[in-house]
Design an enzyme around this catalytic site. Sequence first.
Site, mmCIF file in Angstrom:
data_model
loop_
_atom_site.group_PDB
_atom_site.id
_atom_site.type_symbol
_atom_site.label_atom_id
_atom_site.label_comp_id
_atom_site.label_asym_id
_atom_site.label_seq_id
_atom_site.Cartn_x
_atom_site.Cartn_y
_atom_site.Cartn_z
ATOM 1 N N ASP A 1 -68.279 26.349 -19.744
ATOM 2 C CA ASP A 1 -66.990 25.706 -19.981
ATOM 3 C C ASP A 1 -66.653 25.963 -21.448
ATOM 4 O O ASP A 1 -67.123 25.249 -22.337
ATOM 5 C CB ASP A 1 -67.072 24.204 -19.707
ATOM 6 C CG ASP A 1 -65.769 23.488 -19.997
ATOM 7 O OD1 ASP A 1 -64.695 24.060 -19.716
ATOM 8 O OD2 ASP A 1 -65.815 22.356 -20.528
ATOM 9 N N GLU B 1 -65.163 29.449 -16.784
ATOM 10 C CA GLU B 1 -63.850 28.877 -16.475
ATOM 11 C C GLU B 1 -62.762 29.703 -17.151
ATOM 12 O O GLU B 1 -62.898 30.097 -18.309
ATOM 13 C CB GLU B 1 -63.778 27.426 -16.928
ATOM 14 C CG GLU B 1 -62.539 26.717 -16.405
ATOM 15 C CD GLU B 1 -62.580 25.228 -16.655
ATOM 16 O OE1 GLU B 1 -63.202 24.507 -15.843
ATOM 17 O OE2 GLU B 1 -61.994 24.799 -17.647
ATOM 18 N N ASP C 1 -68.372 17.984 -21.081
ATOM 19 C CA ASP C 1 -68.351 19.439 -21.181
ATOM 20 C C ASP C 1 -69.538 20.076 -20.466
ATOM 21 O O ASP C 1 -69.402 21.132 -19.850
ATOM 22 C CB ASP C 1 -68.306 19.875 -22.649
ATOM 23 C CG ASP C 1 -67.018 19.442 -23.316
ATOM 24 O OD1 ASP C 1 -65.956 19.950 -22.926
ATOM 25 O OD2 ASP C 1 -67.073 18.577 -24.213
#
Length: 173
Positions: free
Chosen positions: A8, A67, A139
Amino acid sequence: MAILMGIDPGSRITGYGVIEELGSRCTYIASGCIRIKDAALPERLQKIYEGISTVVEQYCPRSIGVEQVFMSKNADSALKLGQARGAAIVAAVNHGLEIEEYSARQVKLAVVGKGSADKFQVQHMVKSILGLDDTPQADAADALAVALCHAHTRASMVRMAGATGRRNRRFIR
Protein backbone atom coordinates in the site's frame (compact mmCIF):
# COMPACT_ATOMS: atom_id res chain seq x y z
CA MET A 1 2.65 -22.96 -1.54
CA ALA A 2 3.64 -19.40 -2.39
CA ILE A 3 4.74 -16.39 -0.40
CA LEU A 4 3.01 -13.25 -1.65
CA MET A 5 3.46 -9.62 -0.72
CA GLY A 6 1.09 -6.69 -0.88
CA ILE A 7 2.10 -3.02 -0.91
CA ASP A 8 0.00 0.00 0.00
CA PRO A 9 2.21 2.83 -1.28
CA GLY A 10 2.40 6.28 0.25
CA SER A 11 4.99 9.04 0.19
CA ARG A 12 5.04 9.24 4.01
CA ILE A 13 3.82 5.78 5.05
CA THR A 14 4.11 2.71 2.82
CA GLY A 15 2.45 -0.40 4.17
CA TYR A 16 3.56 -3.93 3.39
CA GLY A 17 2.01 -7.30 4.09
CA VAL A 18 3.42 -10.77 3.55
CA ILE A 19 1.26 -13.89 3.47
CA GLU A 20 1.67 -17.52 2.54
CA GLU A 21 -0.82 -19.04 0.14
CA LEU A 22 -1.51 -22.69 0.94
CA GLY A 23 -4.13 -23.95 -1.50
CA SER A 24 -7.25 -21.92 -0.77
CA ARG A 25 -5.95 -20.74 2.62
CA CYS A 26 -3.74 -17.79 3.40
CA THR A 27 -1.65 -17.45 6.54
CA TYR A 28 -0.04 -14.36 7.98
CA ILE A 29 3.73 -14.02 7.87
CA ALA A 30 4.49 -10.34 8.50
CA SER A 31 3.30 -6.79 8.03
CA GLY A 32 4.40 -3.30 8.87
CA CYS A 33 4.98 0.20 7.64
CA ILE A 34 7.89 2.06 6.18
CA ARG A 35 7.56 5.44 7.87
CA ILE A 36 9.41 8.39 6.48
CA LYS A 37 10.02 11.44 8.61
CA ASP A 38 10.19 14.90 7.12
CA ALA A 39 12.57 14.72 4.19
CA ALA A 40 12.71 15.91 0.64
CA LEU A 41 10.84 13.73 -1.86
CA PRO A 42 13.96 12.13 -3.39
CA GLU A 43 15.10 10.93 0.06
CA ARG A 44 11.60 9.61 0.84
CA LEU A 45 11.58 7.65 -2.42
CA GLN A 46 15.01 6.22 -1.57
CA LYS A 47 13.70 5.08 1.85
CA ILE A 48 10.70 3.40 0.21
CA TYR A 49 12.98 1.64 -2.28
CA GLU A 50 15.36 0.49 0.46
CA GLY A 51 12.53 -0.56 2.79
CA ILE A 52 10.74 -2.66 0.17
CA SER A 53 14.08 -4.17 -0.92
CA THR A 54 14.79 -5.20 2.67
CA VAL A 55 11.36 -6.82 3.11
CA VAL A 56 11.72 -8.67 -0.22
CA GLU A 57 15.17 -9.95 0.74
CA GLN A 58 13.92 -11.06 4.16
CA TYR A 59 10.74 -12.92 3.05
CA CYS A 60 11.49 -13.84 -0.59
CA PRO A 61 7.96 -13.48 -2.00
CA ARG A 62 7.11 -15.09 -5.33
CA SER A 63 5.16 -12.08 -6.56
CA ILE A 64 3.78 -8.76 -5.38
CA GLY A 65 0.46 -6.98 -5.57
CA VAL A 66 0.47 -3.17 -5.51
CA GLU A 67 -2.45 -0.83 -5.05
CA GLN A 68 -3.01 1.44 -8.05
CA VAL A 69 -3.01 5.22 -7.84
CA PHE A 70 -6.46 6.70 -7.45
CA MET A 71 -7.27 10.16 -8.75
CA SER A 72 -7.63 12.53 -5.85
CA LYS A 73 -8.68 16.14 -5.80
CA ASN A 74 -5.11 17.16 -5.06
CA ALA A 75 -2.96 16.54 -8.14
CA ASP A 76 0.27 17.08 -6.19
CA SER A 77 -0.65 14.30 -3.74
CA ALA A 78 -1.55 11.96 -6.60
CA LEU A 79 1.81 12.62 -8.27
CA LYS A 80 3.74 11.94 -5.05
CA LEU A 81 1.73 8.74 -4.53
CA GLY A 82 2.59 7.67 -8.07
CA GLN A 83 6.27 8.29 -7.42
CA ALA A 84 6.10 6.27 -4.19
CA ARG A 85 4.47 3.42 -6.12
CA GLY A 86 7.24 3.67 -8.69
CA ALA A 87 9.95 3.36 -6.05
CA ALA A 88 8.25 0.27 -4.56
CA ILE A 89 7.72 -1.31 -7.98
CA VAL A 90 11.35 -0.74 -9.04
CA ALA A 91 12.54 -2.37 -5.80
CA ALA A 92 10.43 -5.45 -6.56
CA VAL A 93 11.35 -5.60 -10.24
CA ASN A 94 15.05 -5.33 -9.37
CA HIS A 95 14.59 -8.53 -7.38
CA GLY A 96 13.03 -10.26 -10.41
CA LEU A 97 9.49 -10.34 -9.03
CA GLU A 98 6.21 -10.31 -10.93
CA ILE A 99 4.02 -7.29 -10.18
CA GLU A 100 0.24 -7.13 -10.38
CA GLU A 101 -1.74 -3.95 -9.79
CA TYR A 102 -5.17 -3.70 -8.17
CA SER A 103 -7.52 -0.80 -7.72
CA ALA A 104 -8.69 0.06 -4.21
CA ARG A 105 -12.16 -1.07 -5.25
CA GLN A 106 -10.86 -4.49 -6.39
CA VAL A 107 -9.02 -4.95 -3.10
CA LYS A 108 -12.04 -4.03 -0.97
CA LEU A 109 -14.32 -6.24 -3.05
CA ALA A 110 -11.96 -9.22 -2.68
CA VAL A 111 -11.53 -8.83 1.09
CA VAL A 112 -14.79 -7.30 2.33
CA GLY A 113 -17.17 -8.17 -0.52
CA LYS A 114 -18.06 -4.51 -0.96
CA GLY A 115 -16.05 -2.17 -3.20
CA SER A 116 -16.96 0.88 -1.14
CA ALA A 117 -15.90 -0.56 2.23
CA ASP A 118 -14.21 1.78 4.71
CA LYS A 119 -10.80 1.31 6.37
CA PHE A 120 -12.33 -0.16 9.56
CA GLN A 121 -14.16 -2.85 7.57
CA VAL A 122 -10.95 -3.73 5.71
CA GLN A 123 -9.00 -3.94 8.98
CA HIS A 124 -11.69 -6.13 10.56
CA MET A 125 -11.84 -8.55 7.61
CA VAL A 126 -8.04 -8.80 7.33
CA LYS A 127 -7.89 -9.65 11.04
CA SER A 128 -10.67 -12.22 10.61
CA ILE A 129 -9.41 -13.86 7.39
CA LEU A 130 -5.85 -14.21 8.67
CA GLY A 131 -6.88 -15.15 12.23
CA LEU A 132 -4.88 -12.34 13.83
CA ASP A 133 -5.09 -11.60 17.54
CA ASP A 134 -4.79 -7.84 17.07
CA THR A 135 -6.10 -5.46 14.45
CA PRO A 136 -3.24 -4.39 12.17
CA GLN A 137 -2.43 -0.69 11.73
CA ALA A 138 -4.44 0.82 8.83
CA ASP A 139 -1.63 0.97 6.24
CA ALA A 140 -0.37 -2.52 7.12
CA ALA A 141 -3.96 -3.84 6.96
CA ASP A 142 -4.40 -2.24 3.53
CA ALA A 143 -1.18 -3.93 2.34
CA LEU A 144 -2.34 -7.29 3.73
CA ALA A 145 -5.66 -6.74 1.93
CA VAL A 146 -3.74 -6.17 -1.33
CA ALA A 147 -1.82 -9.41 -0.71
CA LEU A 148 -5.09 -11.28 -0.07
CA CYS A 149 -6.61 -9.80 -3.23
CA HIS A 150 -3.50 -10.90 -5.11
CA ALA A 151 -3.85 -14.44 -3.71
CA HIS A 152 -7.56 -14.62 -4.59
CA THR A 153 -6.90 -13.33 -8.11
CA ARG A 154 -4.09 -15.83 -8.66
CA ALA A 155 -6.29 -18.69 -7.41
CA SER A 156 -9.15 -17.60 -9.69
CA MET A 157 -6.83 -17.53 -12.69
CA VAL A 158 -5.62 -21.04 -11.90
CA ARG A 159 -9.21 -22.31 -11.52
CA MET A 160 -10.22 -20.67 -14.81
CA ALA A 161 -7.22 -22.17 -16.61
CA GLY A 162 -8.02 -25.59 -15.16
CA ALA A 163 -11.68 -25.35 -16.14
CA THR A 164 -10.75 -24.34 -19.66
CA GLY A 165 -8.24 -27.16 -19.88
CA ARG A 166 -10.78 -29.77 -18.75
CA ARG A 167 -13.37 -28.55 -21.23
CA ASN A 168 -10.83 -28.62 -24.02
CA ARG A 169 -9.73 -32.15 -23.16
CA ARG A 170 -13.32 -33.39 -23.11
CA PHE A 171 -14.01 -31.73 -26.41
CA ILE A 172 -10.96 -33.29 -28.07
CA ARG A 173 -11.80 -36.84 -26.98
